[in-house]
Design an enzyme around this catalytic site. Structure first.
Site, short mmCIF file in Angstrom:
data_model
loop_
_atom_site.label_atom_id
_atom_site.label_comp_id
_atom_site.label_asym_id
_atom_site.label_seq_id
_atom_site.Cartn_x
_atom_site.Cartn_y
_atom_site.Cartn_z
N GLU A 61 0.82 -1.21 0.00
CA GLU A 61 0.00 0.00 0.00
C GLU A 61 0.86 1.27 0.00
O GLU A 61 0.65 2.19 0.78
CB GLU A 61 -0.97 -0.02 1.20
CG GLU A 61 -1.89 -1.23 1.14
CD GLU A 61 -2.92 -1.28 2.27
OE1 GLU A 61 -2.66 -0.71 3.34
OE2 GLU A 61 -3.97 -1.90 2.06
N ASP A 108 -7.98 -9.06 4.33
CA ASP A 108 -7.76 -7.89 5.19
C ASP A 108 -8.78 -7.76 6.31
O ASP A 108 -9.65 -6.90 6.24
CB ASP A 108 -7.80 -6.64 4.30
CG ASP A 108 -7.25 -5.43 5.02
OD1 ASP A 108 -6.77 -5.58 6.14
OD2 ASP A 108 -7.30 -4.34 4.44
N GLU A 146 -12.17 -2.33 12.20
CA GLU A 146 -12.16 -1.54 10.97
C GLU A 146 -13.29 -1.89 10.03
O GLU A 146 -13.86 -1.03 9.37
CB GLU A 146 -10.80 -1.72 10.27
CG GLU A 146 -10.71 -1.00 8.95
CD GLU A 146 -9.34 -1.15 8.28
OE1 GLU A 146 -8.41 -1.68 8.93
OE2 GLU A 146 -9.20 -0.73 7.13
O1 GCW Z 1 -6.79 -2.86 6.28
C1 GCW Z 1 -5.83 -2.06 5.72
C2 GCW Z 1 -6.20 -0.74 6.27
C3 GCW Z 1 -5.04 0.22 6.29
C4 GCW Z 1 -3.90 -0.46 7.03
C5 GCW Z 1 -3.52 -1.73 6.28
C6 GCW Z 1 -2.41 -2.52 6.95
C7 GCW Z 1 -2.16 0.44 8.39
O2 GCW Z 1 -7.30 -0.22 5.58
O3 GCW Z 1 -5.50 1.37 6.93
O4 GCW Z 1 -2.80 0.40 7.16
O5 GCW Z 1 -4.62 -2.57 6.22
O6 GCW Z 1 -2.71 -3.44 7.67
O7 GCW Z 1 -1.25 -2.22 6.72
#
Ligand code: GCW
Length: 687
Positions: free
Chosen positions: A278, A352, A380
């Site tokens: 990311e 995720d 989240e």
């Molecule tokens: O789930 C995603 C999140 C990001 C997060 C990433 C991760 C810290 O939306 O906000 O960043 O995972 O775990 O690195």
């Protein structure tokens, strides 16, 4: 008369409580002289202070002493099995005096024993027959704070950061000590202070001094401090031209940085790294591998006894393969290539932190590498702090899953039973912020609690943990505890039902991770779009991860892969994760896939209504402050569960053209209305 009336009022409704004390809601301080300590150390002092805060008189005199103390050694207690962190708490005679002895091979063991004794008495254990003994099964029990240096927590759950970086290192907020107490009460022994989306500034001298101040506060509670490291820091802070892990100057920069940190924090735990994920920098930027990057950092902390936790959460938009496969594809070939002070941190599922995911196929697939389980304690994708979702069942579902290698479970991989690694670990992305109640709502505290208890012992049961927490949090009355536990145990499945039943996932709207957006298809990276995950069309729905599709099932051991390859042997709760099926596919109940899907959405909403009704009935037993907030949050949750259900169903109907089964209510609005809902600043919107 007035006093009597007041007394009655208090008896009728529990006393005011703002939730600050978490599960450590001791009634009264211990009687004077009730707690004696042999020896002196900050950790023994912390243990004694905790008992003095809350030990009930029924416990009688308590003695805290190391098992090496001659009087204790003479008792020949079974302390060898306690290792370095375990405890033993037992009634007995020491030097001719009847005491409750709290002991361990180390001061840390004594500290954990003190908390175990309090927990035992606080959750209904008898004061007569005290005989407690336990040692943690997992070595690193760590909270990961996704906290930025500007005080914002990644995606904004549970308020702003607990760390006031600006006034540190001078101002040592008493909350930092209470944070450490709460963690020590569960056996959590590490904390990563800053976000994995890291800023290089956290490695500068002023921020090292701030981290050192926190480390000083946490040390007596057995908690080590770790930092997330930005891989490109040698460029940003060191003025180097590269961060290539094979470059000698880069390695030297990190060694010097590690030396500097250890001068300030002699027991610094080490680094956590999110690399090439990311947008974060990493070794792949230089065509080096994740092992090259991790090992270079590991060499820097090795002389000081530090470790590197290297995350496996990687996926790239340049890789056209199924996102669910990418971490395995990248990391599996690196098994055996990591230094012995590296531990690879793997999210519980392959995508995720969704409300439900099958366990990550890397568990069981990297036998030569210790793997840390990464859970997300903050919700989240489960309604953030507002929705009630007890995550104990999510955690245990993953830990109890069979990897397909004999009878091995994921927990066996995590706690080292499988491969006997020296390092083992469990990490939880913290839900702690600066709210008065720490987590933005009473029930969120249960998720912190459950994570800590499972990190100590991954074989514990979610309902037993819920019961323990409920007793400590709301008091012993079965009139409260039983209904609270019942609510908790159905709560996570309710969220699955109203957001993404039958194995659907990643259906949230753009810009936030809070509300529904299964229609979203316009984001630039394909795997950021919900349509990528559900693949619904006129004929059917679901992601084919069998041989006819992405073949992600082949990443599991053959015994598990075989089950997942066939929709009939795939658990229905994970059905559409692995299979694209026609809308009229018959579920085990005999109903069609479409009808079963709708019924699950309905069930999710109904369960929240049921939780609400249960909570209404608890009004007489719970203090007004905590009761009111939870009642309001449940009302929000019911409204938003309907929003999820109605938005999702109107979208699915727009795709499949099917009528709702008899008895299911039509969505309140049409699809365009749901699409137009773009709440500004909804939780989860980083902007
Ligand atoms: O789930 C995603 C999140 C990001 C997060 C990433 C991760 C810290 O939306 O906000 O960043 O995972 O775990 O690195």
């Amino acid at each position: 008369m007035a006093a009597l009336a007041l007394g009655l009022a208090t008896a009728g409704r529990a006393a005011a409580d703002d939730g600050y004390r978490l599960w450590l809601r001791y009634g009264h301080p211990a009687p004077a002289g009730a707690v004696a300590v042999r020896g002196a150390s900050p950790m023994l002092d912390a243990a004694a202070a905790e008992l003095r805060r809350g030990l009930p008189a029924v416990a009688g005199p308590v003695l805290l002493a190391s098992a090496a103390d001659p009087s204790i050694a003479a008792l020949n207690l079974p302390v060898s099995r306690l290792g370095e962190e375990g405890y033993l708490v037992r009634r007995g005679r020491v030097d001719g005096r009847e005491v409750t002895l709290v002991t361990g091979n180390t001061d840390r063991g004594v500290l954990y024993g003190a908390f175990a004794l309090l927990r035992h008495l606080d959750t209904g254990g008898s004061a007569d027959a005290i005989d407690l003994s336990s040692a943690p099964k997992v070595k690193l029990r760590i909270l990961d704070h996704w906290d930025n240096l500007d005080g914002v927590v990644e995606r904004g759950y549970a308020g702003r950061s607990l760390w006031d970086w600006w006034t540190l290192p001078d101002f040592k907020d008493p909350r930092y000590t209470d944070y450490a107490r709460a963690n020590a009460s569960l056996g959590i022994n590490g904390t990563v202070l800053n976000n994995v989306n890291a800023r290089a500034e956290s490695l500068t001298a002023p921020y090292i001094a701030k981290a050192a101040a926190l480390a000083d506060i946490f040390r007596p509670y057995g908690i080590k401090v770790y930092l997330s490291a930005r891989f490109s820091a040698p460029i940003e802070l060191g003025g180097l031209k590269t961060a290539d892990p094979r470059d000698a100057a880069v390695a030297a920069w990190w060694r010097a940085k590690a030396d500097e940190i250890y001068r300030a924090i002699p027991d610094f735990g080490g680094f956590l790294v999110k690399a090439n994920s990311e947008g974060q920098p990493g070794p792949r930027d230089y065509n080096a591998s994740h092992a090259d990057g991790a090992n270079m950092l590991a060499a820097a902390v090795k002389p000081h006894g530090g470790i590197v936790m290297w995350r496996a959460f990687v996926y790239a938009d340049t890789d056209p393969d199924d996102r669910a496969k990418q971490a395995y594809t990248e990391f599996k070939p690196l098994d055996g290539k990591f230094a012995d002070n590296v531990i690879v941190q793997v999210k519980n599922g392959a995508i995720d932190f969704q409300p439900r995911e099958p366990f990550h196929p890397l568990f069981g697939a990297m036998p030569k590498t210790p793997l840390v389980m990464e859970f997300q304690v903050t919700k989240e994708y489960l309604g953030f702090a507002t929705h009630l979702a007890y995550l104990g069942p999510l955690f245990t579902e993953v830990l109890d899953a069979k990897t397909g290698r004999g009878s091995e479970t994921v927990a066996d991989v995590v706690d080292g039973t499988a491969e006997h690694h020296r390092l083992t670990g469990m990490a939880g992305v913290a839900n702690i912020g600066d709210d008065r109640d720490w987590t933005g709502g009473t029930f969120n505290q249960a998720n912190w609690y459950a994570f800590g208890r499972l990190a100590w012992d991954p074989d514990l049961h979610a309902d037993a943990i819920a019961r323990e927490w409920a007793r400590a949090t709301f008091g012993a009355s079965p009139g409260v505890v039983d209904p609270v536990v019942a609510m908790m145990m159905i709560s996570r499945e309710a969220v699955v039902d109203y957001t993404g039943p039958l194995g659907l996932a990643h259906l949230m709207a753009t810009g936030h991770h809070y509300g529904p957006g299964p229609w979203v298809s316009d984001l630039k990276r394909p795997e950021w779009n919900p349509v990528y995950y559900h693949r619904a069309d006129r004929q059917g729905i679901g992601f084919d991860r069998t041989r006819t599709g992405s073949n992600a099932v082949a990443q599991y051991a053959p015994a598990v892969a075989k089950l997942y390859a066939n929709p009939r042997t795939t658990p229905e709760s994970e059905l559409l994760w692995f299979h694209h099926l026609p809308w009229d596919y018959r579920l085990k109940s005999g109903e069609t896939l479409w009808d079963g899907l709708v019924h699950r959405y309905d069930r999710g909403v109904a369960t929240v209504a049921e939780m609400r009704a249960t909570w209404q009935g608890l009004k007489p037993f719970v203090d007004p402050e905590r009761w009111d907030k939870t009642a309001t949050f449940l009302a929000i949750q019911e409204r938003e569960a309907r929003w999820w259900r109605d938005a999702s169903l109107s979208y699915w109907q727009s795709v499949n053209g099917l009528p709702l089964p008899a008895g299911s209510a039509a969505p309140a609005h049409d699809l365009s209305w749901y699409k137009a809902q773009t709440p500004a600043f909804a939780p989860g919107n980083p902007k």
